[in-house]
Design a protein around this motif. Structure first.
Motif, mmCIF file in Angstrom:
data_model
loop_
_atom_site.group_PDB
_atom_site.id
_atom_site.type_symbol
_atom_site.label_atom_id
_atom_site.label_comp_id
_atom_site.label_asym_id
_atom_site.label_seq_id
_atom_site.Cartn_x
_atom_site.Cartn_y
_atom_site.Cartn_z
ATOM 1 N N GLU A 467 -7.753 -36.761 -77.987
ATOM 2 C CA GLU A 467 -8.227 -36.944 -79.355
ATOM 3 C C GLU A 467 -8.477 -35.621 -80.058
ATOM 4 O OE1 GLU A 467 -11.640 -39.454 -78.938
ATOM 5 O OE2 GLU A 467 -10.447 -41.251 -78.548
ATOM 6 N N GLY A 468 -8.820 -34.572 -79.282
ATOM 7 C CA GLY A 468 -9.074 -33.271 -79.884
ATOM 8 C C GLY A 468 -9.994 -32.445 -79.016
ATOM 9 N N PRO A 469 -10.486 -31.314 -79.567
ATOM 10 C CA PRO A 469 -11.400 -30.464 -78.800
ATOM 11 C C PRO A 469 -12.711 -31.184 -78.501
ATOM 12 C CG PRO A 469 -10.537 -29.319 -80.736
ATOM 13 C CD PRO A 469 -10.182 -30.754 -80.889
ATOM 14 N N SER A 470 -13.326 -30.847 -77.385
ATOM 15 C CA SER A 470 -14.653 -31.359 -77.066
ATOM 16 C C SER A 470 -15.656 -30.818 -78.081
ATOM 17 C CB SER A 470 -15.049 -30.926 -75.651
ATOM 18 O OG SER A 470 -16.418 -31.166 -75.418
ATOM 19 N N LYS A 471 -16.623 -31.637 -78.452
ATOM 20 C CA LYS A 471 -17.629 -31.203 -79.427
ATOM 21 C C LYS A 471 -18.522 -30.100 -78.870
ATOM 22 C CE LYS A 471 -17.853 -35.607 -81.941
ATOM 23 N NZ LYS A 471 -18.726 -36.738 -82.357
ATOM 24 N N ARG A 472 -18.627 -30.033 -77.562
ATOM 25 C CA ARG A 472 -19.549 -29.065 -76.952
ATOM 26 C C ARG A 472 -18.888 -27.771 -76.507
ATOM 27 N NH1 ARG A 472 -23.893 -32.564 -73.319
ATOM 28 N NH2 ARG A 472 -24.591 -33.946 -75.004
ATOM 29 N N SER A 473 -17.558 -27.773 -76.420
ATOM 30 C CA SER A 473 -16.885 -26.566 -75.943
ATOM 31 C C SER A 473 -15.469 -26.502 -76.493
ATOM 32 C CB SER A 473 -16.854 -26.528 -74.409
ATOM 33 O OG SER A 473 -16.051 -25.466 -73.947
ATOM 34 N N ALA A 474 -15.151 -25.400 -77.158
ATOM 35 C CA ALA A 474 -13.809 -25.223 -77.711
ATOM 36 C C ALA A 474 -12.771 -25.020 -76.627
ATOM 37 C CB ALA A 474 -13.804 -24.034 -78.675
ATOM 38 N N SER A 475 -13.222 -24.728 -75.398
ATOM 39 C CA SER A 475 -12.276 -24.497 -74.296
ATOM 40 C C SER A 475 -11.961 -25.784 -73.539
ATOM 41 C CB SER A 475 -12.845 -23.464 -73.323
ATOM 42 O OG SER A 475 -14.032 -23.954 -72.711
ATOM 43 N N GLU A 476 -12.486 -26.907 -74.028
ATOM 44 C CA GLU A 476 -12.232 -28.193 -73.379
ATOM 45 C C GLU A 476 -11.667 -29.187 -74.383
ATOM 46 O OE1 GLU A 476 -15.446 -28.572 -69.787
ATOM 47 O OE2 GLU A 476 -16.202 -28.977 -71.822
ATOM 48 N N LEU A 477 -10.922 -30.157 -73.861
ATOM 49 C CA LEU A 477 -10.375 -31.232 -74.673
ATOM 50 C C LEU A 477 -11.083 -32.539 -74.329
ATOM 51 C CD1 LEU A 477 -6.553 -30.474 -74.517
ATOM 52 C CD2 LEU A 477 -8.110 -30.070 -76.437
ATOM 53 N N CYS A 478 -11.046 -33.456 -75.291
ATOM 54 C CA CYS A 478 -11.681 -34.759 -75.118
ATOM 55 C C CYS A 478 -10.680 -35.856 -75.438
ATOM 56 C CB CYS A 478 -12.893 -34.858 -76.052
ATOM 57 S SG CYS A 478 -13.720 -36.461 -76.016
ATOM 58 N N GLY A 479 -10.726 -36.906 -74.676
ATOM 59 C CA GLY A 479 -9.888 -38.066 -74.936
ATOM 60 C C GLY A 479 -10.488 -39.288 -74.274
ATOM 61 N N ARG A 480 -9.731 -40.382 -74.253
ATOM 62 C CA ARG A 480 -10.216 -41.606 -73.623
ATOM 63 C C ARG A 480 -9.157 -42.160 -72.685
ATOM 64 N NH1 ARG A 480 -14.988 -43.529 -75.642
ATOM 65 N NH2 ARG A 480 -15.698 -42.407 -77.489
ATOM 66 N N ASN A 481 -9.636 -42.739 -71.608
ATOM 67 C CA ASN A 481 -8.708 -43.353 -70.662
ATOM 68 C C ASN A 481 -8.403 -44.777 -71.091
ATOM 69 O OD1 ASN A 481 -10.990 -44.803 -69.950
ATOM 70 N ND2 ASN A 481 -10.936 -44.270 -67.780
ATOM 71 N N ASN A 484 -11.231 -46.997 -72.133
ATOM 72 C CA ASN A 484 -11.992 -46.564 -73.301
ATOM 73 C C ASN A 484 -13.213 -45.730 -72.941
ATOM 74 O OD1 ASN A 484 -11.936 -46.436 -76.107
ATOM 75 N ND2 ASN A 484 -13.387 -48.117 -76.351
ATOM 76 N N ILE A 485 -13.152 -45.049 -71.811
ATOM 77 C CA ILE A 485 -14.231 -44.159 -71.377
ATOM 78 C C ILE A 485 -13.848 -42.726 -71.738
ATOM 79 C CG2 ILE A 485 -15.599 -43.342 -69.423
ATOM 80 C CD1 ILE A 485 -14.816 -46.009 -68.014
ATOM 81 N N LYS A 486 -14.802 -41.974 -72.284
ATOM 82 C CA LYS A 486 -14.541 -40.599 -72.686
ATOM 83 C C LYS A 486 -14.260 -39.733 -71.468
ATOM 84 C CE LYS A 486 -17.136 -38.908 -75.921
ATOM 85 N NZ LYS A 486 -18.303 -38.304 -76.626
ATOM 86 N N VAL A 487 -13.226 -38.884 -71.592
ATOM 87 C CA VAL A 487 -12.842 -37.981 -70.510
ATOM 88 C C VAL A 487 -12.777 -36.560 -71.062
ATOM 89 C CG1 VAL A 487 -11.143 -37.452 -68.723
ATOM 90 C CG2 VAL A 487 -11.468 -39.830 -69.459
ATOM 91 N N ILE A 488 -13.462 -35.616 -70.394
ATOM 92 C CA ILE A 488 -13.485 -34.202 -70.786
ATOM 93 C C ILE A 488 -12.744 -33.393 -69.727
ATOM 94 C CG2 ILE A 488 -14.935 -32.232 -71.420
ATOM 95 C CD1 ILE A 488 -15.385 -34.552 -73.264
ATOM 96 N N PHE A 489 -11.875 -32.474 -70.183
ATOM 97 C CA PHE A 489 -11.141 -31.638 -69.220
ATOM 98 C C PHE A 489 -10.779 -30.302 -69.862
ATOM 99 C CE2 PHE A 489 -8.206 -34.354 -71.502
ATOM 100 C CZ PHE A 489 -7.153 -33.516 -71.847
ATOM 101 N N PRO A 490 -10.515 -29.259 -69.052
ATOM 102 C CA PRO A 490 -10.207 -27.928 -69.599
ATOM 103 C C PRO A 490 -8.907 -27.920 -70.403
ATOM 104 C CG PRO A 490 -10.813 -27.786 -67.279
ATOM 105 C CD PRO A 490 -10.634 -29.242 -67.586
ATOM 106 N N ASP A 491 -8.888 -27.124 -71.457
ATOM 107 C CA ASP A 491 -7.700 -26.948 -72.284
ATOM 108 C C ASP A 491 -6.863 -25.824 -71.685
ATOM 109 O OD1 ASP A 491 -5.791 -26.716 -74.213
ATOM 110 O OD2 ASP A 491 -7.137 -26.053 -75.805
ATOM 111 N N THR A 492 -5.856 -26.151 -70.897
ATOM 112 C CA THR A 492 -5.030 -25.152 -70.204
ATOM 113 C C THR A 492 -3.553 -25.474 -70.405
ATOM 114 O OG1 THR A 492 -5.043 -26.441 -68.155
ATOM 115 C CG2 THR A 492 -6.789 -24.809 -68.432
ATOM 116 N N GLU A 493 -2.691 -24.531 -70.029
ATOM 117 C CA GLU A 493 -1.248 -24.756 -70.042
ATOM 118 C C GLU A 493 -0.895 -25.842 -69.022
ATOM 119 O OE1 GLU A 493 1.576 -23.001 -71.438
ATOM 120 O OE2 GLU A 493 0.262 -22.114 -72.948
ATOM 121 N N LEU A 494 -0.040 -26.780 -69.448
ATOM 122 C CA LEU A 494 0.308 -27.900 -68.567
ATOM 123 C C LEU A 494 1.813 -28.111 -68.524
ATOM 124 C CD1 LEU A 494 -2.362 -30.516 -69.770
ATOM 125 C CD2 LEU A 494 -2.396 -29.222 -67.629
ATOM 126 N N GLU A 495 2.296 -28.477 -67.346
ATOM 127 C CA GLU A 495 3.690 -28.878 -67.225
ATOM 128 C C GLU A 495 3.895 -30.224 -67.918
ATOM 129 O OE1 GLU A 495 6.229 -27.240 -65.856
ATOM 130 O OE2 GLU A 495 4.982 -25.518 -65.327
#
Length: 541
Positions: A467-481, A484-495
């Protein structure tokens, strides 16, 4: 128990500037800030929209704005102020406070400028019409939820200095020909209203009296809107209504003789199910076929409307549609998540609420859902402190929370609404301090059980829609599985596991496979594994 409403402020005159303010006495959660309309001109009449409350309010705002835009209005951010997150029981007072603020703004406005007008739209307007129109003369325009087509005329009347109101409820208005203007341009998710009103007549609920009787949009207009959203890049659509799984499209003559569907085992209703029409399973089937990369959710269903039998398309056709639970299990893009509003764990209270089921019937449905959809995520609504609720009744609700172990919950203390059956027939006899204590216990129990339910996902790979950046950290992304549960994970290069592109960072609207490393009652955290697609993820399982 989801009263809603909205309102606006507008000036009139030569340098016409209209402001439309929307607010609701319903669930908390303001709508996103509205961007200025592209291509708008400074000479056009302007509106400012602000929406609070349940998602139905946001959808109504999009409909109202589509009508105003078609009539030559443009958007403004001149009244741009921070949104206030409103609690349900305090929302209505917050609206009155906001109206007082606008009244003061009106009084301070220089005489050289056009006068400011104030108004309210939606369910609160219908429910409190007399008080709104006459209380300290705060409001110039009032429009109920079925009167948005009349807004241009009402605004014209207000410009002349008169009060203008239209609060008539309709038996057939669905705004089927109005394509809502999305208020969050570029968003990855959207809500599509499929029906309006409600026939269930639960004793605590104001909706049948403020939104009217149940009526459904034609399936063709819903599919048109979903296709448009798919073309715009939207990756998740939620079908929206007060009782979505009683959907009944009567627009096609050949389906008007179809037998009425049954109810879930052990459930009843205060109204007689009517035959004819295309049902929710047909709509869900068609919507899920539009875009295999678009997730489909729906809310809110009623537990009574999950019949076991497949739906026969017509009396002369041998073809049957799978029932809703089977569609959810079979289609990769229909989320394995279900909202089952329980409201109480006590059969005695459920009877007073006129919910049409017992605790035992509800639990049987829960078991049936989990057998039909392995790994399904469940959410629910609960009201504590309803009329006549005893401590024993309350403890039965606590035990239901423990037994079902929901992933998501919406819990509220009862607040009596005028016009409801409870207001006329029952006594709001549970003291406020008792309601507060019971609500705190329900919330604590829910969080404890949800944390356990979510902890079971640790170590698993979850498909997350970013969905976009995490509200608490610009270095993390936020989305939903899918659940419909919120999932937070690091914003890194991905294959890119789908082999559709070079390695890169995930963007809003991307699907990312995330391995869950920790869980709380509301959030999962994990490490991203790869970017992928919904189709590829489904094929690999």
């Amino acid at each position: 128990q989801r009263p809603v409403g909205r309102g606006f402020a507008l000036p009139a005159g030569p340098d016409l500037r209209h402001f439309l303010r929307a607010a609701a006495a319903g669930q908390p959660g303001p709508s996103p800030e509205l961007p200025p309309e592209p291509g708008s001109t400074s000479g056009a009449p302007k509106v400012y929209l602000e929406t609070y409350g349940c998602q139905m309010n946001v959808n109504d705002t999009e409909i109202a704005w589509a009508i105003l835009q078609k009539n030559g209005y443009a958007r403004t951010k001149e009244l741009d102020e921070p949104f206030v997150l409103l609690r349900r029981e305090k929302a209505e007072q917050a609206i009155w406070n906001r109206l007082q603020h606008l009244k003061a703004l009106k009084a301070r406005r220089p005489q050289a400028r056009a006068p400011l007008r104030i108004g309210i739209l939606g369910c609160m307007a219908e429910r409190l019409k007399e008080e709104i129109l006459h209380r300290e003369k705060l409001v110039d325009v009032v429009a109920g939820p079925d009167a948005y087509r009349d807004l241009p005329r009402l605004l014209a009347v207000a410009e002349s200095g008169q009060q203008a109101a239209n609060l008539l409820l309709s038996l057939d208005e669905t705004y089927a020909d109005i394509l809502p203007v999305q208020t969050s341009a570029g968003g990855t998710t959207a809500f599509v209203s499929i029906m309006r009103g409600c026939d269930n007549m639960c004793s605590y609920c104001i909706v049948p009296f403020t939104r009217g009787r149940e009526r459904s949009r034609p399936i063709a207009s819903i599919l048109q809107e979903v296709r448009m959203l798919s073309d715009q890049g939207v990756k998740e659509v939620t079908l929206l209504g007060q009782n979505v799984n009683s959907f009944r499209d009567l627009s096609e003559v050949q389906f008007q003789s179809v037998a009425a569907p049954g109810l879930s085992r052990g459930f009843s209703t205060v109204y007689k199910a009517r035959p004819g029409g295309l049902r929710f399973s047909h709509l869900l089937d068609q919507v899920s076929r539009i875009d295999p990369e678009m997730r489909i959710r729906f809310t809110s269903p009623h537990p009574k409307d999950f019949p076991d039998e497949a739906i026969k398309l017509s009396e002369t056709s041998p073809d049957h549609l799978p029932q809703v639970l089977q569609l959810i299990q079979e289609r990769p893009n229909i989320c394995k998540q279900l909202h089952l509003p329980a409201q109480s764990g006590s059969t005695r209270v459920l009877e007073a609420m006129r919910r049409g089921y017992t605790r035992e019937a509800y639990l049987e449905l829960v078991h049936h859902v989990r057998d039909s959809i392995p790994g399904v995520s469940l959410s629910s609504d609960f009201i504590t402190g309803f009329c006549g609720e005893t401590e024993e009744d309350h403890q039965q609700t606590v035990s239901l929370l423990r037994e079902v172990r929901y992933n998501v919950g919406f819990l509220f203390a009862y607040s009596m609404r005028q016009k409801t059956r409870a207001h006329h027939r029952l006594q709001d006899d549970v003291p406020t301090d008792v309601k507060k204590r019971r609500l705190e216990q329900l919330i604590a129990t829910f969080r404890e059980e949800a944390a356990r339910a979510n902890a079971a996902l640790v170590g698993q790979a979850q498909l997350v829609l970013v969905e976009g950046p995490s509200k608490r950290s610009a270095s993390e992304l936020c989305g939903r599985n899918d659940g419909n549960i919120k999932v937070i994970f690091p914003d890194t290069e991905l294959e890119d596991a789908a082999e559709c592109g070079a390695p890169g960072r995930a963007q809003p609207g991307d699907y990312v496979m995330v391995k869950v490393t920790s869980a709380s009652s509301q959030t999962l955290r994990g490490v991203p594994l790869c970017r992928t697609t919904l189709s590829c993820a489904a094929a690999s399982h």
